[in-house]
Write a protein that holds these residues in place. Sequence first.
Motif, PDB file in Angstrom:
ATOM      1  N   LEU A   1      49.577  17.470  72.171  1.00  0.00           N
ATOM      2  CA  LEU A   1      50.527  16.935  73.159  1.00  0.00           C
ATOM      3  C   LEU A   1      50.631  17.925  74.308  1.00  0.00           C
ATOM      4  CD1 LEU A   1      53.435  15.635  70.857  1.00  0.00           C
ATOM      5  CD2 LEU A   1      51.613  14.278  71.919  1.00  0.00           C
ATOM      6  N   ASP A   2      50.662  17.392  75.532  1.00  0.00           N
ATOM      7  CA  ASP A   2      50.599  18.246  76.716  1.00  0.00           C
ATOM      8  C   ASP A   2      51.703  17.847  77.691  1.00  0.00           C
ATOM      9  OD1 ASP A   2      49.837  20.006  78.676  1.00  0.00           O
ATOM     10  OD2 ASP A   2      47.990  18.955  79.215  1.00  0.00           O
ATOM     11  N   GLY A   3      52.932  18.286  77.384  1.00  0.00           N
ATOM     12  CA  GLY A   3      54.053  18.020  78.278  1.00  0.00           C
ATOM     13  C   GLY A   3      54.503  16.575  78.288  1.00  0.00           C
ATOM     14  N   VAL A   4      54.677  15.995  77.109  1.00  0.00           N
ATOM     15  CA  VAL A   4      55.053  14.577  76.985  1.00  0.00           C
ATOM     16  C   VAL A   4      56.564  14.408  77.089  1.00  0.00           C
ATOM     17  CG1 VAL A   4      55.142  12.610  75.404  1.00  0.00           C
ATOM     18  CG2 VAL A   4      53.029  13.932  75.637  1.00  0.00           C
ATOM     19  N   SER A   5      56.988  13.463  77.919  1.00  0.00           N
ATOM     20  CA  SER A   5      58.390  13.065  78.004  1.00  0.00           C
ATOM     21  C   SER A   5      58.478  11.552  77.850  1.00  0.00           C
ATOM     22  CB  SER A   5      59.006  13.479  79.350  1.00  0.00           C
ATOM     23  OG  SER A   5      59.068  14.886  79.475  1.00  0.00           O
ATOM     24  N   VAL A   6      59.301  11.099  76.906  1.00  0.00           N
ATOM     25  CA  VAL A   6      59.465   9.664  76.682  1.00  0.00           C
ATOM     26  C   VAL A   6      60.781   9.451  75.946  1.00  0.00           C
ATOM     27  CG1 VAL A   6      58.204   9.690  74.467  1.00  0.00           C
ATOM     28  CG2 VAL A   6      58.323   7.575  75.813  1.00  0.00           C
ATOM     29  N   ALA A   7      61.415   8.306  76.191  1.00  0.00           N
ATOM     30  CA  ALA A   7      62.662   7.957  75.526  1.00  0.00           C
ATOM     31  C   ALA A   7      62.516   6.591  74.884  1.00  0.00           C
ATOM     32  CB  ALA A   7      63.824   7.955  76.519  1.00  0.00           C
ATOM     33  N   PHE A   8      63.188   6.414  73.736  1.00  0.00           N
ATOM     34  CA  PHE A   8      63.152   5.154  73.001  1.00  0.00           C
ATOM     35  C   PHE A   8      64.572   4.623  72.888  1.00  0.00           C
ATOM     36  CE2 PHE A   8      59.659   7.845  71.404  1.00  0.00           C
ATOM     37  CZ  PHE A   8      58.580   7.064  71.790  1.00  0.00           C
ATOM     38  N   ALA A   9      64.801   3.458  73.506  1.00  0.00           N
ATOM     39  CA  ALA A   9      66.151   2.909  73.610  1.00  0.00           C
ATOM     40  C   ALA A   9      66.613   2.288  72.301  1.00  0.00           C
ATOM     41  CB  ALA A   9      66.205   1.870  74.725  1.00  0.00           C
ATOM     42  N   ALA A  10      67.915   2.257  72.114  1.00  0.00           N
ATOM     43  CA  ALA A  10      68.510   1.643  70.923  1.00  0.00           C
ATOM     44  C   ALA A  10      68.199   0.157  70.883  1.00  0.00           C
ATOM     45  CB  ALA A  10      70.025   1.857  70.929  1.00  0.00           C
ATOM     46  N   GLY A  11      67.930  -0.341  69.689  1.00  0.00           N
ATOM     47  CA  GLY A  11      67.721  -1.765  69.511  1.00  0.00           C
ATOM     48  C   GLY A  11      66.454  -2.292  70.140  1.00  0.00           C
ATOM     49  N   THR A  12      65.399  -1.457  70.201  1.00  0.00           N
ATOM     50  CA  THR A  12      64.115  -1.898  70.746  1.00  0.00           C
ATOM     51  C   THR A  12      62.987  -1.497  69.802  1.00  0.00           C
ATOM     52  OG1 THR A  12      63.742   0.141  72.017  1.00  0.00           O
ATOM     53  CG2 THR A  12      64.913  -1.658  73.126  1.00  0.00           C
ATOM     54  N   LEU A  13      61.864  -2.177  69.959  1.00  0.00           N
ATOM     55  CA  LEU A  13      60.643  -1.843  69.231  1.00  0.00           C
ATOM     56  C   LEU A  13      59.628  -1.362  70.255  1.00  0.00           C
ATOM     57  CD1 LEU A  13      58.898  -4.088  66.525  1.00  0.00           C
ATOM     58  CD2 LEU A  13      57.689  -2.416  67.910  1.00  0.00           C
ATOM     59  N   CYS A  14      59.170  -0.130  70.097  1.00  0.00           N
ATOM     60  CA  CYS A  14      58.178   0.439  71.005  1.00  0.00           C
ATOM     61  C   CYS A  14      56.921   0.767  70.215  1.00  0.00           C
ATOM     62  CB  CYS A  14      58.706   1.700  71.686  1.00  0.00           C
ATOM     63  SG  CYS A  14      57.544   2.422  72.876  1.00  0.00           S
ATOM     64  N   ALA A  15      55.775   0.312  70.706  1.00  0.00           N
ATOM     65  CA  ALA A  15      54.489   0.644  70.111  1.00  0.00           C
ATOM     66  C   ALA A  15      53.872   1.806  70.879  1.00  0.00           C
ATOM     67  CB  ALA A  15      53.562  -0.561  70.133  1.00  0.00           C
ATOM     68  N   VAL A  16      53.223   2.709  70.146  1.00  0.00           N
ATOM     69  CA  VAL A  16      52.520   3.844  70.744  1.00  0.00           C
ATOM     70  C   VAL A  16      51.043   3.677  70.442  1.00  0.00           C
ATOM     71  CG1 VAL A  16      52.282   6.355  70.786  1.00  0.00           C
ATOM     72  CG2 VAL A  16      54.543   5.330  70.427  1.00  0.00           C
ATOM     73  N   MET A  17      50.224   3.651  71.490  1.00  0.00           N
ATOM     74  CA  MET A  17      48.788   3.406  71.340  1.00  0.00           C
ATOM     75  C   MET A  17      47.986   4.457  72.095  1.00  0.00           C
ATOM     76  SD  MET A  17      48.419  -0.734  71.636  1.00  0.00           S
ATOM     77  CE  MET A  17      46.891  -0.726  70.689  1.00  0.00           C
ATOM     78  N   GLY A  18      46.703   4.543  71.760  1.00  0.00           N
ATOM     79  CA  GLY A  18      45.802   5.443  72.458  1.00  0.00           C
ATOM     80  C   GLY A  18      44.540   5.638  71.657  1.00  0.00           C
ATOM     81  N   PRO A  19      43.511   6.185  72.282  1.00  0.00           N
ATOM     82  CA  PRO A  19      42.269   6.445  71.556  1.00  0.00           C
ATOM     83  C   PRO A  19      42.478   7.431  70.421  1.00  0.00           C
ATOM     84  CG  PRO A  19      41.988   6.705  73.938  1.00  0.00           C
ATOM     85  CD  PRO A  19      43.451   6.594  73.687  1.00  0.00           C
ATOM     86  N   SER A  20      41.516   7.501  69.516  1.00  0.00           N
ATOM     87  CA  SER A  20      41.566   8.469  68.439  1.00  0.00           C
ATOM     88  C   SER A  20      41.684   9.876  69.018  1.00  0.00           C
ATOM     89  CB  SER A  20      40.297   8.361  67.584  1.00  0.00           C
ATOM     90  OG  SER A  20      40.312   9.317  66.558  1.00  0.00           O
ATOM     91  N   GLY A  21      42.621  10.664  68.476  1.00  0.00           N
ATOM     92  CA  GLY A  21      42.828  12.021  68.959  1.00  0.00           C
ATOM     93  C   GLY A  21      43.682  12.136  70.197  1.00  0.00           C
ATOM     94  N   SER A  22      44.334  11.049  70.599  1.00  0.00           N
ATOM     95  CA  SER A  22      45.136  11.067  71.825  1.00  0.00           C
ATOM     96  C   SER A  22      46.506  11.706  71.640  1.00  0.00           C
ATOM     97  CB  SER A  22      45.309   9.647  72.363  1.00  0.00           C
ATOM     98  OG  SER A  22      45.972   8.825  71.406  1.00  0.00           O
ATOM     99  N   GLY A  23      46.932  11.892  70.383  1.00  0.00           N
ATOM    100  CA  GLY A  23      48.231  12.510  70.121  1.00  0.00           C
ATOM    101  C   GLY A  23      49.287  11.557  69.608  1.00  0.00           C
ATOM    102  N   LYS A  24      48.894  10.331  69.222  1.00  0.00           N
ATOM    103  CA  LYS A  24      49.867   9.311  68.786  1.00  0.00           C
ATOM    104  C   LYS A  24      50.684   9.783  67.580  1.00  0.00           C
ATOM    105  CE  LYS A  24      46.778   6.162  67.888  1.00  0.00           C
ATOM    106  NZ  LYS A  24      45.557   6.940  68.171  1.00  0.00           N
ATOM    107  N   SER A  25      49.988  10.166  66.520  1.00  0.00           N
ATOM    108  CA  SER A  25      50.703  10.556  65.299  1.00  0.00           C
ATOM    109  C   SER A  25      51.474  11.849  65.500  1.00  0.00           C
ATOM    110  CB  SER A  25      49.725  10.693  64.128  1.00  0.00           C
ATOM    111  OG  SER A  25      49.231   9.418  63.762  1.00  0.00           O
TER     112      SER A  25
END
Length: 250
Positions: free
Chosen positions: A32-56
């Motif tokens: 991970l390289d300086g990631v900023s993200v917020a996940f709002a209450a009562g929502t479903l957010c999917a995280v996607m990206g190529p293999s090795g992108s930092g998802k997990s």
Amino acid sequence: MRNRGTAEASGPVVEVVDVAKSYPGGAGVRALDGVSVAFAAGTLCAVMGPSGSGKSTLLHCAAGLDLPDTGRVLLAGQEIGGLREPKLTEARRRRVGFVFQSYNLMDSLSVWHNILLPQRLAGVRPDQAWAREVVQRVGLAGREHDRPGQLSGGQRQRVALARALAGRPEVIFADEPTGALDLSTGREVLGLLREAVDSFRTTVVMVTHDPAAAAWADRVVFLADGRIVDELVDPTAEKVAALMMAVSAR
């Protein structure tokens, strides 16, 4: 397929602020390289990206399963990046549920005792009436005394979801929850995650590689090389697939 927007989103339940994470080995891997993200209450957010992108890695840092090298992680307004055990474990057990591809069930315990296990480990008296309602909601009524080895993959994933919901978490983190399931069973599990958002106002953050799974989300965040490079609101499988191809080609 789903019923978005039945619960009004409010402020973020999870905030990741300028988080960086590297792993040793050779020149080191900057997941991970300086990631900023917020996940709002009562929502479903999917995280996607190529293999090795930092998802997990993003999921694990946001959930407090891994600590970032730099940056801040806030869970329901509480900064967890600086917490050490046992305070970090306590924060996770009070606020977070987990659903992973490998289920992580105890083979020696019944379905019922697997569902109640996290609360008992936390020293909390389980709300058995609520747990019974959850069992009913996820379609496991009558299977409470079975062991995981007696269940199909889809049923075991339902146990994992029931275990997460039984503690009334503010957020559920799901890492490839349908990756080991057939198409029909995967749709059932996605429907249950969607119901957790729409009926219980639970926040769900889900890592997936499948555009059809991501289409159940309210929002999709795309990572590449440890950075957020794009996002999509109100996704469809077609839009997700097209954007995923563009991200992979960068």
